[in-house]
Scaffold this motif. Structure first.
Motif, mmCIF file in Angstrom:
data_model
loop_
_atom_site.group_PDB
_atom_site.id
_atom_site.type_symbol
_atom_site.label_atom_id
_atom_site.label_comp_id
_atom_site.label_asym_id
_atom_site.label_seq_id
_atom_site.Cartn_x
_atom_site.Cartn_y
_atom_site.Cartn_z
ATOM 1 N N THR A 90 0.823 -1.205 0.000
ATOM 2 C CA THR A 90 0.000 0.000 0.000
ATOM 3 C C THR A 90 0.858 1.256 0.000
ATOM 4 N N ARG A 91 2.181 1.142 0.224
ATOM 5 C CA ARG A 91 3.077 2.288 0.210
ATOM 6 C C ARG A 91 4.011 2.189 -0.992
ATOM 7 N N GLU A 92 4.430 3.340 -1.470
ATOM 8 C CA GLU A 92 5.323 3.369 -2.626
ATOM 9 C C GLU A 92 6.755 3.070 -2.186
ATOM 10 N N SER A 105 26.891 -0.317 3.303
ATOM 11 C CA SER A 105 27.671 0.875 3.652
ATOM 12 C C SER A 105 27.058 2.175 3.154
ATOM 13 N N VAL A 106 26.098 2.103 2.259
ATOM 14 C CA VAL A 106 25.500 3.322 1.710
ATOM 15 C C VAL A 106 23.988 3.349 1.967
ATOM 16 N N VAL A 107 23.266 2.377 1.424
ATOM 17 C CA VAL A 107 21.802 2.432 1.467
ATOM 18 C C VAL A 107 21.265 2.288 2.896
ATOM 19 N N ALA A 108 21.740 1.266 3.623
ATOM 20 C CA ALA A 108 21.219 1.047 4.977
ATOM 21 C C ALA A 108 21.514 2.228 5.909
ATOM 22 N N PRO A 109 22.759 2.750 5.946
ATOM 23 C CA PRO A 109 23.000 3.934 6.788
ATOM 24 C C PRO A 109 22.175 5.151 6.362
ATOM 25 N N TYR A 110 21.946 5.287 5.055
ATOM 26 C CA TYR A 110 21.126 6.391 4.546
ATOM 27 C C TYR A 110 19.704 6.318 5.100
ATOM 28 N N LEU A 111 19.118 5.141 5.078
ATOM 29 C CA LEU A 111 17.761 4.977 5.583
ATOM 30 C C LEU A 111 17.691 5.285 7.079
ATOM 31 N N ILE A 112 18.721 4.860 7.815
ATOM 32 C CA ILE A 112 18.750 5.131 9.256
ATOM 33 C C ILE A 112 18.869 6.632 9.510
ATOM 34 N N THR A 116 12.224 9.080 8.732
ATOM 35 C CA THR A 116 10.952 9.076 8.011
ATOM 36 C C THR A 116 10.947 10.029 6.819
ATOM 37 N N SER A 117 12.000 10.854 6.677
ATOM 38 C CA SER A 117 12.039 11.770 5.534
ATOM 39 C C SER A 117 12.551 11.098 4.271
ATOM 40 N N ALA A 118 13.169 9.930 4.400
ATOM 41 C CA ALA A 118 13.719 9.234 3.236
ATOM 42 C C ALA A 118 12.625 8.475 2.501
ATOM 43 N N PRO A 119 12.758 8.338 1.195
ATOM 44 C CA PRO A 119 11.843 7.441 0.479
ATOM 45 C C PRO A 119 12.081 6.000 0.929
ATOM 46 N N LEU A 120 11.060 5.187 0.824
ATOM 47 C CA LEU A 120 11.209 3.781 1.182
ATOM 48 C C LEU A 120 11.990 3.072 0.092
ATOM 49 N N LEU A 121 13.086 2.417 0.475
ATOM 50 C CA LEU A 121 13.933 1.697 -0.467
ATOM 51 C C LEU A 121 13.993 0.234 -0.082
ATOM 52 N N ASP A 122 13.924 -0.625 -1.069
ATOM 53 C CA ASP A 122 14.130 -2.063 -0.860
ATOM 54 C C ASP A 122 15.185 -2.515 -1.856
ATOM 55 N N CYS A 123 16.075 -3.404 -1.446
ATOM 56 C CA CYS A 123 17.247 -3.729 -2.263
ATOM 57 C C CYS A 123 17.354 -5.211 -2.580
ATOM 58 N N GLU A 277 15.632 10.131 -9.471
ATOM 59 C CA GLU A 277 16.790 11.028 -9.582
ATOM 60 C C GLU A 277 17.024 11.800 -8.290
ATOM 61 N N GLU A 278 15.963 12.311 -7.682
ATOM 62 C CA GLU A 278 16.103 13.022 -6.416
ATOM 63 C C GLU A 278 16.704 12.114 -5.341
ATOM 64 N N THR A 279 16.264 10.865 -5.326
ATOM 65 C CA THR A 279 16.780 9.916 -4.346
ATOM 66 C C THR A 279 18.247 9.636 -4.588
ATOM 67 N N ALA A 280 18.636 9.467 -5.854
ATOM 68 C CA ALA A 280 20.037 9.205 -6.179
ATOM 69 C C ALA A 280 20.928 10.359 -5.734
ATOM 70 N N ILE A 281 20.494 11.586 -5.979
ATOM 71 C CA ILE A 281 21.274 12.759 -5.582
ATOM 72 C C ILE A 281 21.405 12.819 -4.064
ATOM 73 N N ASP A 282 20.306 12.618 -3.364
ATOM 74 C CA ASP A 282 20.337 12.688 -1.901
ATOM 75 C C ASP A 282 21.201 11.565 -1.324
ATOM 76 N N LEU A 283 21.113 10.385 -1.927
ATOM 77 C CA LEU A 283 21.940 9.258 -1.485
ATOM 78 C C LEU A 283 23.420 9.593 -1.635
ATOM 79 N N GLY A 284 23.785 10.203 -2.776
ATOM 80 C CA GLY A 284 25.176 10.578 -2.992
ATOM 81 C C GLY A 284 25.649 11.646 -2.023
#
Length: 305
Positions: A90-92, A105-112, A116-123, A277-284
């Protein structure tokens, strides 16, 4: 049209070791399984199994086909599972493909850090050189890797990953703010295979300074390299975050610490391309700031010692 049922039947026969056992696993009769294998061989135009006395075995072509068939069946399961998950979700959620080191080393620390401001990411994991092809095959939203994205995809160099020398806290190098390659290679090393971007960059730097690697331990998995460093078997050269029993020292190149570029890639026709694209920039941005903080913390710890 590919019939995955025939692929699954062949895989079952090979894994179970006989036509009859494969038939039981697939809940069909032995004659029916025999017909399926014959149909598959006819459609491929090649013999897959050696028939005769003794245990069943594959022909050379059958062995190669088995590897490809298991890969295809795994991919099919992932596609079905991902589609079912999305249908029930039900969530994007943005689906990301990345190497294990990038996820940890990148995605998991980013989510932490973003909360709640981060987009939901699944890998899902993939080898660095397969990330973008895997993302395309699975219909993922974003690939992040040290490799260059596939032609036709949007691409962005989002950051770069430092290459670290992982040593136990009591190691003679643990108090250095950084280490030169010429000094590094005087010690036993634990390296990843040459398809690793960190390994390739290290090899280039070793060649540039005119030294050589003296019989390093070579392993496939970063976690194994890190474990061997803790065990005192050598200095592990990795882009991964260090564990609690390891000190990570930046490895210096010609003018600055060695870094492996990270690229984000995505399909421009993705209806969520703007969010991707916004997520990629913020992740970087996050990863670059985190890397600088790690270097600063390491140098402060060294100066305080």
């Amino acid at each position: 049209m590919v019939d995955l049922t025939l692929f699954a039947s062949f895989v079952a026969v090979v894994q179970e070791g006989s036509i009859s056992a494969g038939a039981r696993r697939c809940n069909i009769t032995q004659p029916a399984m025999t017909r399926q294998i014959q149909r598959l061989e006819h459609s491929l135009g090649v013999r897959l199994l050696v028939r005769g006395k003794g245990s069943l075995r594959t022909t050379p072509a059958g062995a190669r086909f088995y590897d490809r068939a298991t890969d295809l069946l795994t991919l099919a399961e992932n596609v079905v599972g991902r589609t079912q998950q999305e249908a029930a979700q039900t969530r994007e959620i943005l689906h990301v493909i990345a190497p294990p080191a990038t996820i940890s080393s990148v995605v998991a620390p980013y989510l932490i850090a973003r909360g709640t401001s981060a987009p939901l990411l699944d890998c899902d994991e993939a080898e660095p050189f397969r990330v973008f092809d895997t993302a395309a095959a699975r219909g993922a939203d974003l690939g992040v890797s040290t490799g260059v994205p596939r032609p036709g995809w949007r691409r962005r160099a989002i950051s770069s990953a430092l290459i670290w020398a992982h040593v136990p806290p009591g190691h003679e190098l643990a108090r250095l703010p950084e280490i030169e390659v010429a000094d590094l290679v005087r010690h036993p090393l634990v390296l990843l295979t040459p398809n690793s971007a960190a390994r390739r960059l290290l090899d280039q730097e070793v060649a540039r300074v005119g030294c050589r690697l003296a019989d390093p331990l070579v392993v496939r998995q970063p976690a194994i390299a890190a474990a061997l460093a803790v065990a005192g078997r050598g200095i592990a050269v990795l882009t991964d975050d260090p564990g609690p029993d390891v000190v990570a020292i930046p490895i210096r190149g010609e003018a600055e610490p060695l870094r492996v570029p990270l690229y984000a890639g995505w399909d421009p026709d993705n209806p969520r391309a703007h969010l991707v694209e916004e997520t990629a920039i913020d992740l970087g941005d996050f990863f670059e700031a985190r890397t600088r903080a790690r270097v600063r913390t390491h140098r402060e710890n060294v100066s305080d010692a």
